[in-house]
Design an enzyme around this catalytic site. Structure first.
Site, short mmCIF file in Angstrom:
data_model
loop_
_atom_site.label_atom_id
_atom_site.label_comp_id
_atom_site.label_asym_id
_atom_site.label_seq_id
_atom_site.Cartn_x
_atom_site.Cartn_y
_atom_site.Cartn_z
N SER A 1 1.60 -9.72 -0.90
CA SER A 1 1.33 -8.28 -0.85
C SER A 1 1.47 -7.66 0.53
O SER A 1 1.68 -6.46 0.66
CB SER A 1 -0.07 -7.99 -1.40
OG SER A 1 -1.03 -8.77 -0.70
N LYS B 1 0.80 -1.22 0.00
CA LYS B 1 0.00 0.00 0.00
C LYS B 1 0.84 1.28 0.00
O LYS B 1 0.45 2.29 -0.57
CB LYS B 1 -0.94 0.01 1.21
CG LYS B 1 -2.04 -1.05 1.16
CD LYS B 1 -3.05 -0.73 0.09
CE LYS B 1 -4.24 -1.69 0.11
NZ LYS B 1 -5.12 -1.49 -1.07
N GLU C 1 -9.68 5.92 3.06
CA GLU C 1 -10.55 4.84 3.53
C GLU C 1 -9.66 3.64 3.78
O GLU C 1 -8.58 3.53 3.18
CB GLU C 1 -11.61 4.51 2.48
CG GLU C 1 -11.17 3.51 1.39
CD GLU C 1 -10.05 4.02 0.48
OE1 GLU C 1 -9.83 5.25 0.43
OE2 GLU C 1 -9.37 3.19 -0.15
#
Lengths: 264, 399
Positions: B381, B92, B114
């Site tokens: 990830s 991210k 969010e």
């Protein structure tokens, strides 16, 4: 001439402004919606905006979110909303009804099928909050093929060239969003809105309604000096929320009457 | 396949994508699009982005050959792209760095985000602290409960975490609430959207900032194995880690791209989060894509053990890649993901995120059907530290 255009023409001849109350179809329960619509008309509604419940009402504040949730709890979707309009039309053939909601329920039904069924039910216009003119060509065409008015929003942030573009696509009336925020917010600046509406007249040929955050008769009155129509939603939904099934219609009628008196 | 240059000027990936938002946000999205076009053409922007990725995030993230697991499965060799080793523990941060640099260029002092699992919230809070910006994170009330450690991390980093009580109280509702904040504070605020979804230009922006994963992988695979993998596997919620590793491979022949959605209790039960496997196209959160919806067009509640995959939509580029057949999309159920989670811990000494465990489970499922000289590259990830409470709970253990 469409029912919306006829309504504005009549009001203009009388030197009067339009009051456009909004309620969510199916709130607080589906059996009450037609009665509440009749109550709005009795109070002096010139056009009714009827909210189509959606699971993810991104542009709405907490009051209309709750109304949507109450309606969805009773499984009220687009098909039921169209049935309600058809039922309303049995006793009222003059008050325009504009559906207001989000695009996905229309996608799910299919634009052409939706436009045809809306026309058959007696709908006059459609305002799709999350479908700006850039993405609206197909939907607008389907609506206009059935003589329905695509109604568009203009925001305080809309630049001049977009205002011209929206003016080109708009039918019925445009809806000027009076503040940066969601429906029912509390940061409306009356003088600023009046200036903006005056500027819009340069580009917009159809009547200009104003809404978002109009909570009382005094604000409605002040804005009606420049606007052609006043839209009141969250405040009415709050009234429904505070009422019982027995008192909702009467309370709504009284509130609408006070707003109508204030703008004329 | 060649000539893959999307989205178009209005943000369309074939029939998907676009800009479906309320009028108030149109000007802000145009402004963002224009600023990104300027930044994209500015070498100094990318220089700073890469500097930050190297010195603040710790890139490049390594590729690791999971030998023991591969041997046990007895088929294809499994390689892991270690995004879990990034600062903040997931992919991210690649995106939040890029967007925060854009926010700074635009003079915005307040950022909002969010978050589902909390990884994007943590990555946003981190860059906000790094660049001295105010940060507000919207998180579904249900997820606040599931991901307590990440909530506390965000607070430590100086962010305000707002639990969202509307709707299903998960990621989609957090996104609704972030949009409502943005529409209200549009002049002062930059919305750091966390996945390759939302209105244009976000799907393009997020993809461009996540492409680093695939670009590095192409170089690293060449170095390590002397060739590219036969298959690249990534989990897909909104789809940012998947598009990040897929995109540079789209034009590479012979590499199968497999996206793994959250099958929850099983796609056949209806309790899942797999719009590409079992949804149909519609419009939500500003873009057109495959969605989980009922026949009235209402969005259906999703179910997944992993908060980060618990989303009813998917980035528009994945919808196109599915339709044109360039990528395949499958679903992995909760129990399969949990099994892969445990295997990865025990066999490789890596605690993977529950999201990434879906991709690992698909690799473990397919590897035995392939030969030992074939290669599957899995995008790992994120790391699973944030998930230990959830997994302990499922094992009946209270920490």
């Amino acid at each position: 001439m469409s029912r919306v255009a006829e309504t504005f023409a009549r009001l203009q001849a009388e030197g009067a402004k339009a009051l456009i109350p909004f309620i969510t179809a199916g709130d607080p329960q589906p059996g009450l919606t037609v009665e509440l619509m009749q109550g709005l008309v009795e109070g002096g509604a010139d056009i009714i905006e009827l909210g189509v419940p959606f699971s993810d009402p991104m542009a709405d504040g907490p009051v209309i979110q709750r109304a949507s949730e109450r309606a969805l709890a009773h499984k009220v979707g687009l098909r039921q909303v169209l049935d309600m309009v058809a039922e309303f039309r049995r006793t009222n053939t003059t008050t325009p009804v504009v559906l207001m909601g989000y695009l996905n329920p229309l996608c799910a039904m299919g634009y052409e099928a939706f436009a045809r069924r809306a026309r058959e039910a007696g709908v006059d216009g459609v305002l799709t909050v999350d479908c700006p003119p850039e993405e609206a060509a197909e939907l607008s065409q389907a609506l206009m093929d059935q003589d329905l008015d695509p109604v568009f929003l203009i925001a305080p942030t809309t630049p001049a060239e977009r205002i011209r573009e929206i003016g080109h696509h708009a039918r019925g009336y445009v809806y000027y969003v009076s503040l940066k925020g969601v429906t029912g917010a509390g940061n409306l600046d009356i003088d600023d809105v009046a200036r903006k509406i005056a500027a819009l007249r340069e580009e917009i040929r159809v009547p200009i309604g104003v809404g978002f955050g109009i909570r009382d008769a005094e604000t409605a009155r002040a804005l009606s000096v420049t606007a052609d129509a006043i839209v009141v939603g969250s405040r009415l939904v709050q009234e429904i929320e505070a009422a019982t099934s027995e008192t909702a219609k009467e309370r709504l009628t009284r509130l609408v009457a006070s707003l109508k008196a204030a703008i004329n | 396949m060649g000539q893959y240059d999307l989205p178009d000027a209005r943000g369309h990936f074939g029939p998907y994508g676009g800009v479906y938002v309320a009028e108030t946000l149109m000007a802000a999205l145009d402004e963002l699009k224009a600023e990104y076009a300027r930044a994209k053409a500015d070498p100094a922007f990318w220089q700073e982005y890469h500097y930050e990725l190297k010195h603040f995030v710790g890139r490049p993230s390594p590729i690791y050959h999971a030998k023991r697991w591969s041997e046990k499965l007895g088929g294809a060799q499994i390689y892991l792209k270690r995004e879990d080793l990034n600062h903040t523990g997931a992919h991210k941060v690649n995106n939040t760095i890029g967007q925060a640099l854009l926010a700074r260029r635009m003079g915005k002092k307040r950022v909002i985000a969010e978050t589902g699992a909390g990884q994007h919230g943590v990555a946003s809070a981190t860059v906000a602290a790094r660049y001295g910006m105010e940060c507000v994170v919207y998180m579904g009330a249900e997820d606040v409960k599931r991901q307590a450690p990440n909530v506390f991390r965000m607070k430590l980093l100086g962010a305000t975490v707002v639990p969202v009580e509307s709707g299903s109280k998960t990621l989609k509702d957090a996104l609704n609430e972030a949009m409502r904040d943005w529409v209200t504070n549009v002049d002062s605020t930059f919305y750091i959207l966390g996945t390759a979804a939302g209105p244009h230009p976000y799907p393009m922006l997020v993809r461009d900032f996540q492409r680093i994963i695939g670009l590095e992988a192409i170089e690293q695979m060449q170095e390590m194995a002397g060739r590219q993998p036969d298959m690249v596997v990534a989990c897909v919620g909104g789809g940012s880690n998947a598009i990040g590793i897929f995109h540079p491979y789209v034009d590479v022949d012979g590499v199968r791209l497999v996206g793994v959605e959250a099958g929850g209790d099983g796609v056949e039960t209806g309790r899942h989060a797999a719009p590409l496997s079992a949804g149909k196209p519609g419009v939500l959160h500003g873009f057109r894509s495959y969605l989980m919806q009922d026949e009235d067009g209402q969005i259906i509640e999703t179910h997944s053990v992993s908060a980060g995959l618990d989303y009813p939509g998917v980035g528009p580029e994945h919808s196109l890649l599915k339709d044109i057949g360039r990528a395949e999309y499958v679903a992995i159920n909760d129990d399969e993901a949990l099994k892969a989670f445990e295997d990865c811990c025990r066999l490789e000494g890596i605690i993977p995120a529950l999201e990434s465990s879906h991709a690992l489970a698909q690799a473990a499922k397919i590897a035995p059907t392939m030969s030992k000289d074939q290669i599957i590259l899995v995008n790992l990830s994120g790391r699973g530290d944030k998930d230990i409470n959830t997994v302990a709970g499922l094992m009946g253990i209270t920490l």
